[in-house]
Design an enzyme around this catalytic site. Structure first.
Site, mmCIF file in Angstrom:
data_model
loop_
_atom_site.group_PDB
_atom_site.id
_atom_site.type_symbol
_atom_site.label_atom_id
_atom_site.label_comp_id
_atom_site.label_asym_id
_atom_site.label_seq_id
_atom_site.Cartn_x
_atom_site.Cartn_y
_atom_site.Cartn_z
ATOM 1 N N HIS A 165 0.840 -1.197 0.000
ATOM 2 C CA HIS A 165 0.000 0.000 0.000
ATOM 3 C C HIS A 165 0.874 1.244 0.000
ATOM 4 O O HIS A 165 0.952 1.966 0.988
ATOM 5 C CB HIS A 165 -0.890 0.014 1.250
ATOM 6 C CG HIS A 165 -1.907 -1.059 1.263
ATOM 7 N ND1 HIS A 165 -2.854 -1.193 0.282
ATOM 8 C CD2 HIS A 165 -2.132 -2.071 2.131
ATOM 9 C CE1 HIS A 165 -3.622 -2.214 0.558
ATOM 10 N NE2 HIS A 165 -3.199 -2.782 1.671
ATOM 11 N N HIS A 205 -0.169 -10.595 1.030
ATOM 12 C CA HIS A 205 -1.464 -10.882 1.663
ATOM 13 C C HIS A 205 -1.960 -12.310 1.396
ATOM 14 O O HIS A 205 -2.852 -12.783 2.084
ATOM 15 C CB HIS A 205 -2.549 -9.957 1.110
ATOM 16 C CG HIS A 205 -2.328 -8.509 1.371
ATOM 17 N ND1 HIS A 205 -1.863 -8.039 2.565
ATOM 18 C CD2 HIS A 205 -2.532 -7.417 0.605
ATOM 19 C CE1 HIS A 205 -1.789 -6.710 2.509
ATOM 20 N NE2 HIS A 205 -2.184 -6.314 1.323
ATOM 21 N N GLU A 213 -6.016 -10.131 2.932
ATOM 22 C CA GLU A 213 -5.404 -11.206 3.727
ATOM 23 C C GLU A 213 -6.499 -12.074 4.362
ATOM 24 O O GLU A 213 -6.422 -13.308 4.350
ATOM 25 C CB GLU A 213 -4.515 -10.593 4.820
ATOM 26 C CG GLU A 213 -3.881 -11.635 5.720
ATOM 27 C CD GLU A 213 -3.205 -11.024 6.945
ATOM 28 O OE1 GLU A 213 -2.513 -9.996 6.810
ATOM 29 O OE2 GLU A 213 -3.372 -11.584 8.048
ATOM 30 N N THR A 233 -2.928 -10.756 10.700
ATOM 31 C CA THR A 233 -1.582 -10.498 11.239
ATOM 32 C C THR A 233 -1.375 -9.085 11.768
ATOM 33 O O THR A 233 -0.490 -8.862 12.594
ATOM 34 C CB THR A 233 -0.520 -10.747 10.148
ATOM 35 O OG1 THR A 233 -0.879 -9.962 9.005
ATOM 36 C CG2 THR A 233 -0.420 -12.203 9.770
ATOM 37 N N SER A 262 -3.414 1.359 4.440
ATOM 38 C CA SER A 262 -2.692 0.254 5.082
ATOM 39 C C SER A 262 -3.284 -0.051 6.461
ATOM 40 O O SER A 262 -3.367 0.829 7.322
ATOM 41 C CB SER A 262 -1.211 0.641 5.194
ATOM 42 O OG SER A 262 -0.630 0.031 6.313
HETATM 43 S S1 SF4 Z 1 3.034 -7.172 8.536
HETATM 44 FE FE1 SF4 Z 1 3.705 -9.190 9.284
HETATM 45 S S2 SF4 Z 1 2.454 -10.660 8.136
HETATM 46 FE FE2 SF4 Z 1 2.275 -8.711 7.058
HETATM 47 S S3 SF4 Z 1 3.873 -8.819 5.498
HETATM 48 FE FE3 SF4 Z 1 4.777 -7.820 7.290
HETATM 49 S S4 SF4 Z 1 5.772 -9.496 8.436
HETATM 50 FE FE4 SF4 Z 1 4.325 -10.412 6.990
#
Ligand code: SF4
Length: 288
Positions: free
Chosen positions: A44, A76, A128, A171, A227
């Site tokens: 993003h 994602h 995701e 996540t 984001s």
């Molecule tokens: S925020 Fe966490 S799950 Fe998402 S891409 Fe980054 S490391 Fe991977």
């Protein structure tokens, strides 16, 4: 008195985003004659997307019926059906799903296979979450997505009847949200399995920023408003101290008074915010 301006250690690209950006660039340099596409935007951030387009890496809004070249699945993740569709359209698939997102998909599949009523804590429309849900739905229809207790209320009877429930988490969710949903589920279910799948990078970023916020007059969060992890970060910090969320350093002038009145300012940034955006913010702040 000069202002005290600090930059968080965990500001900016997480390892999943860094891996995605570096790998896709390498993919193009290793395959200069092939078309390289990314299904959706790789991250993003419009500047990074522009840079990738200049290198010949195209973001696809939708998957075309036919095509050739390599189609990248971003961090994602995607549903098994989308993986199939990419192949059927004639593309080679290059999977850049973040390993942490893969883990959530695996946990969701295990819980669904083992007869748990699956609760995915997250935003239903986030790509995701869409992919996690689709993976679990291959094994059970008892799958719901909820980002609040309100969203779970219509399923209370079903959850009570089913007796066992399993929880996985998008996540980038806030721990406080997981906690409130779990507190609601405990009296509603007989057996509850909780997989805290908030990724390590998100947890570390949030914890560090919270500590900085406690000692700052103003927090500056840099990153896209699209984001999820960046907006959550701003949301968490605004409960602790004055917080502004900007996409680029140019927006700082909108908050001139707040910045002038703050003595200690800390800066953090979301997982998809590139280093040059953070550097610009620091430079402009120091000039105030
Ligand atoms: S925020 Fe966490 S799950 Fe998402 S891409 Fe980054 S490391 Fe991977």
């Amino acid at each position: 008195m000069p202002k005290n301006i600090k930059l968080a250690k965990c500001a900016g690209f997480c390892y999943g985003v860094r891996r995605a950006v570096e790998t896709v660039k390498k993919l193009k340099s290793d395959n200069p004659d092939k078309n390289i596409f990314v299904l959706g935007e790789l991250i993003h951030n419009s500047q990074v997307i522009k840079e990738l387009e200049e290198l010949g890496i195209t973001s696809l809004k939708e998957l075309p019926e036919h095509g050739n070249g390599i189609c990248v699945v971003r961090s994602h993740g995607e549903s098994p059906e989308v993986f199939e569709k990419i192949k059927l359209a004639g593309f080679e698939v290059f999977d850049l799903t973040c390993p942490d997102v893969k883990k959530v998909q695996q946990k969701a599949i295990e819980l669904a296979k083992n007869g748990y009523y699956l609760v995915i804590v997250g935003k239903a429309e986030h790509p995701e979450v869409v992919a996690i849900k689709a993976n679990a739905l291959q094994f059970s229809n008892n799958v719901i997505v909820a980002d609040s207790i309100q969203a779970l209320l219509p399923y209370e009877q079903e959850l009570k009847q089913h007796k066992k429930a399993g929880v996985v988490v998008q996540t980038t969710q806030m721990l406080s949200n997981l906690n409130s949903i779990v507190s609601y589920l405990i009296p509603v279910t007989k057996e509850l399995v909780i997989e805290n799948t908030i990724c390590g990078s998100t947890s570390a970023r949030q914890s560090e920023a919270k500590e900085l916020a406690k000692a700052s007059d103003l927090m500056v969060v840099a990153g896209s408003k699209k984001s999820a992890n960046t907006t959550h970060l701003a949301e968490i910090l605004s409960g602790i101290t004055k917080t502004i969320h900007i996409e680029t350093a140019d927006e700082l002038y909108l908050y001139k008074d707040l910045i002038n009145n703050a003595q200690s300012i800390s800066v953090t940034a979301g997982a998809s915010t590139p280093p040059n955006v953070i550097d610009d913010v620091m430079t402009k702040l120091q000039k105030f």
